[in-house]
Design an enzyme around this catalytic site. Structure first.
Site, PDB file in Angstrom:
ATOM      1  N   GLU A 110       0.369  -1.686  -0.129  1.00  0.00           N
ATOM      2  CA  GLU A 110       0.287  -0.028   0.089  1.00  0.00           C
ATOM      3  C   GLU A 110       0.895   1.206   0.435  1.00  0.00           C
ATOM      4  O   GLU A 110       0.716   2.112  -0.856  1.00  0.00           O
ATOM      5  CB  GLU A 110      -1.419   0.114   1.525  1.00  0.00           C
ATOM      6  N   TYR A 120      -6.574   5.629   4.969  1.00  0.00           N
ATOM      7  CA  TYR A 120      -6.988   5.146   3.539  1.00  0.00           C
ATOM      8  C   TYR A 120      -6.450   3.888   3.645  1.00  0.00           C
ATOM      9  O   TYR A 120      -6.315   2.881   3.615  1.00  0.00           O
ATOM     10  CB  TYR A 120      -6.354   5.341   2.268  1.00  0.00           C
ATOM     11  N   ASP A 131     -10.903   4.987  -3.314  1.00  0.00           N
ATOM     12  CA  ASP A 131      -9.899   5.547  -4.127  1.00  0.00           C
ATOM     13  C   ASP A 131     -10.563   6.369  -5.640  1.00  0.00           C
ATOM     14  O   ASP A 131     -11.768   6.059  -5.622  1.00  0.00           O
ATOM     15  CB  ASP A 131      -9.125   4.756  -4.201  1.00  0.00           C
TER      16      ASP A 131
END
Length: 311
Positions: free
Chosen positions: A51, A136, A154
């Site tokens: 990520e 996120y 996203d």
């Protein structure tokens, strides 16, 4: 938050049969999707690394770097014990963006070892306590490692929700819609699936039919031909050559016996407008060139101009 769709202000809404919508997407994803290596693990450390690396870096370039990184430092303990200069040097050598991401990742590994006794936190709230981990990323790790996250929102997810269900360009609306769509207890597969939909079928230039988008029967953009979205106000600057659009016409007509002129126009470019700069006149000229080359036929059906491949 998960569950059935809530009442909205009437400017947008999800289909009544949410279960059918969910199952269609999950089946599409499970049938065939891009095989990124971090999708084959539920190791939260490996997922966190992916990520952080993926922030503003194309996924194709991340694969090799991710594999080398987790081979060199396979656990948080080994990363925490590494010299920070080596970690930052790796980041720089692999062109992974801002070096502070490497520093934060190194510090997060140290936090896990010292504050959490080597055990990865599992909830989004706990994960946000790690250095450099925002909402996120925390939610993504909770979803993909522990199947315990909310909807990941996203750019791809926003684009899909805007086009399919007319969700307005508003962060609160996107969060609400994405979480209403999320099936309870399935955040791992769902978040992977909806991001895959945005990355493969519903990109800035949509590939609805080519990618077999599972939401075509519910999608407002597919029905109207208007594929604009928050990150797609106009045709992308790298698009536009006549050769490219000739190819799109041929590829689209292979999917159908024939198409009415405006339907074809909306299928091949996101900013097609019948009376606009890229409208009927532009498309008719393109089709005329293809007719001259013996590739397509243009005729009439029920008073409408239609195009088909020459057989």
């Amino acid at each position: 938050m998960t569950g059935e769709a809530e009442e909205t202000d009437g400017t947008w809404g999800l289909p009544e049969d949410l279960e059918a919508v969910r199952e269609a997407l999950i089946s599409w994803y499970e049938d065939d999707h891009r095989a990124f290596p971090w999708r084959r693990t539920d190791d939260p450390y490996a997922i966190l690394v992916s990520e952080v690396m993926s922030q503003q870096t194309q996924l194709g370039r991340v694969v090799e770097a991710w594999e080398e990184f987790v081979e060199r430092w396979p656990t948080t303990a080994e990363l925490a014990a590494a010299d920070r200069a080596d970690v930052v040097g790796f980041w720089t050598d692999h062109s992974l963006g801002y070096n502070n991401r490497a520093k934060y990742l190194h510090e997060a590994a140290a936090q896990i070892e010292t504050t959490y006794d080597g055990e990865f936190p599992e909830t989004p709230a706990e994960l946000e306590e790690l250095m450099g981990v925002g909402p996120y990323t925390a939610n993504a790790v909770a979803s993909f490692a522990f199947n315990a996250g909310d909807a990941v929102v996203d750019t791809n997810v926003k684009r899909v929700c805007h086009r399919a269900f007319d969700v307005p360009d508003d962060d609160t609306a996107f969060e609400e819609a994405a979480n209403d769509l999320l099936p309870a207890g399935r955040s791992r597969v769902w978040n992977n699936a909806i991001m895959e939909l945005g990355g493969v079928a519903c990109g800035q230039t949509p590939r609805c039919d080519e990618a077999g988008c599972p939401w075509r029967e519910w999608c407002g953009a597919y029905a109207s031909g208007d594929f604009t979205a928050p990150d797609v106000p106009t045709q992308p600057s790298f698009e536009g050559s006549r050769r490219q659009f000739r190819g799109r016409v041929i590829g689209t007509l292979r999917e159908y016996d024939e198409l009415e002129l405006d339907t074809l126009g909306h299928r091949i470019r996101v900013d097609y407008a019948p009376d606009g700069e890229y409208g009927r006149e532009w498309l008719e000229e393109l089709l005329s060139d293809l007719e001259d080359d013996g590739l397509v036929e243009v005729g009439k059906r029920d008073g409408d101009t239609v195009a088909r491949l020459r057989r």
